[in-house]
Write an enzyme that holds these catalytic residues in place. Structure first.
Site, PDB file in Angstrom:
ATOM      1  N   HIS A 159       0.815  -1.224   0.000  1.00 47.88           N
ATOM      2  CA  HIS A 159       0.000   0.000   0.000  1.00 47.88           C
ATOM      3  C   HIS A 159       0.851   1.279   0.000  1.00 47.88           C
ATOM      4  CE1 HIS A 159      -3.646  -2.252   0.391  1.00 47.88           C
ATOM      5  NE2 HIS A 159      -3.323  -2.763   1.561  1.00 47.88           N
ATOM      6  N   ASP A 214      -2.588 -10.406  -2.625  1.00 49.12           N
ATOM      7  CA  ASP A 214      -3.192  -9.993  -1.362  1.00 49.12           C
ATOM      8  C   ASP A 214      -4.687  -9.712  -1.610  1.00 49.12           C
ATOM      9  OD1 ASP A 214      -2.149  -8.686   1.479  1.00 49.12           O
ATOM     10  OD2 ASP A 214      -3.933  -7.659   0.708  1.00 49.12           O
ATOM     11  N   HIS A 216      -6.297  -7.209  -0.690  1.00 46.93           N
ATOM     12  CA  HIS A 216      -6.486  -5.785  -0.986  1.00 46.93           C
ATOM     13  C   HIS A 216      -5.670  -5.366  -2.205  1.00 46.93           C
ATOM     14  CE1 HIS A 216      -7.110  -6.264   3.438  1.00 46.93           C
ATOM     15  NE2 HIS A 216      -8.185  -5.558   3.142  1.00 46.93           N
ATOM     16  N   ASP A 303      -4.850 -12.747   3.320  1.00 47.72           N
ATOM     17  CA  ASP A 303      -6.145 -12.254   3.782  1.00 47.72           C
ATOM     18  C   ASP A 303      -7.255 -12.605   2.791  1.00 47.72           C
ATOM     19  OD1 ASP A 303      -4.717 -10.498   2.187  1.00 47.72           O
ATOM     20  OD2 ASP A 303      -4.978  -8.755   3.490  1.00 47.72           O
TER      21      ASP A 303
HETATM   22 ZN   LIG Z   1      -4.329  -7.099   2.548  1.00 48.75          ZN
END
Ligand SMILES: [Zn+2]
Length: 361
Positions: A159, A214, A216, A303
């Protein structure tokens, strides 16, 4: 397969994060890495090495100088100016039409971060540097001829953009490693005569693909490589219309300038099953094969697991060896970089499963 791990990750241990209107215990905590490390040791999956120490040059290649200077001193300056000693967490974010640079110790955090999930404590910068060193060490091993390395990074990185942190991420380990792999291949080509990070006029960086699995979207990695022709970024993730990071990660974000067409997002619905995920992975791998990179960096988050407290996919532990096997079939030298995954009790099994699948190459 070689794992690279530094105990310095534990220097970053945030007291809280701000999520859904509440200050809560952080999902991203040192126990995550301890669980993976214990599982790797039990599985006897290969040697575990400490990272080599790199200077800032390969990190500067991806992150802005003023951002790095800020991160290195943020905690001391914050506390020195009267900020809460528990952690650096801004009150005001520089957003859209209100984004003038401000560097006061108590307000700079709001300039350099895009959310409130990434507090900075006294050891955050050292931990982030150790994670970047782990990723760089893995990249160096690939340049030296290894086919597979696993950088057990914490804090995670995908991120973090060139000058913004958030989402538990400060330095973008995968992006730093991907850039290093691309330019590092010059050194291989000329027998080590040129610097790894200067640009020989006659040579272009080797092509590198970053595959982000991931849950996200890897918004930071996307931003860093968005206009570059030498790095393909492919991400399979929760639709940002519903999930973090919300403001990036849509399918129509395809890259720009020299990087046009080299950013590929696969935003997915809630409840994604193993079969559905593996089918989308086929599309992602086909795009990577078309790009014909010399190296693959895999941003690996767990995740996507059905039991994850901040995810809504439904993958089971059986998915990860299959994902690893399919990625291995690309036949590329691969650096695995640890990203998210917060179902702590299942992290070890899921990580070793992915790595076992990758070892099939
Ligand atoms: Zn994540």
């Amino acid at each position: 397969m070689i794992t690279i791990f530094s105990p310095d990750h534990a220097l970053h241990d945030a007291p809280h994060e701000f999520l859904d209107g509440k200050l809560i215990a952080p999902h991203e905590s040192p126990i995550r890495v301890r669980m993976i490390l214990e599982a790797l040791e039990r599985a006897d999956i290969g040697p575990i090495q400490s990272p080599r120490a790199f200077d800032l040059d390969p990190i500067r290649a991806v992150h802005d100088n003023d951002y790095l200077a800020y991160l290195a001193q943020a905690y001391e300056r914050w506390v020195g100016a009267g900020g809460d000693a528990a952690a650096v967490l801004p009150s005001t974010l520089a957003v859209r039409w209100m984004s003038r640079r401000s560097v006061g110790p108590l307000v700079a955090p709001g300039y350099y971060s895009f959310d409130l999930s990434a507090p900075i404590v006294a050891g955050t910068y050292r931990a982030a540097r150790a994670a970047a060193d782990a990723a760089l060490t893995g990249a160096a091993l690939l340049l030296e001829g290894q086919r597979l390395a696993y950088a057990l990074c914490r804090p995670p990185g995908h991120h973090a953009g060139s000058d913004l942190y958030g989402g538990y991420c400060y330095l973008n380990n995968a992006a730093i490693a991907a850039h290093f792999l691309g330019v590092g291949s010059w050194e291989l080509a000329d027998g080590g005569r040129s610097s790894q990070l200067s640009t020989p006029s006659s040579q272009l960086p080797a092509r590198v693909a970053v595959l982000d699995i991931d849950f996200h979207h890897g918004n930071g990695t996307q931003q860093i490589f968005y206009e570059r022709a030498d790095v393909l970024f492919v991400s399979i993730h929760a639709d940002p219309a519903r999930e973090y990071p919300y403001f990036a990660g849509y399918a129509d974000e395809r890259g720009a300038g020299a990087g046009a067409g080299l950013n590929l997002n696969f935003p997915l619905e809630a409840g994604v099953t193993n079969a559905r995920y593996l089918a989308v992975l086929e599309q992602a791998l086909a795009a990577i094969a078309d790009f014909a990179p010399r190296f693959l960096v895999l941003s690996a988050g767990f995740d996507t697991f059905g039991g994850d407290p901040i995810g809504d996919f439904a993958l089971t532990a059986d998915a990860y060896p299959l994902i690893g096997q399919r990625i291995a079939q690309l036949g590329l030298p691969t650096l695995v970089v640890q990203e998210g995954g917060y179902a702590v009790a299942a992290l070890g099994e899921n990580a070793t499963g992915l790595l076992r699948g990758l070892c099939a190459m």
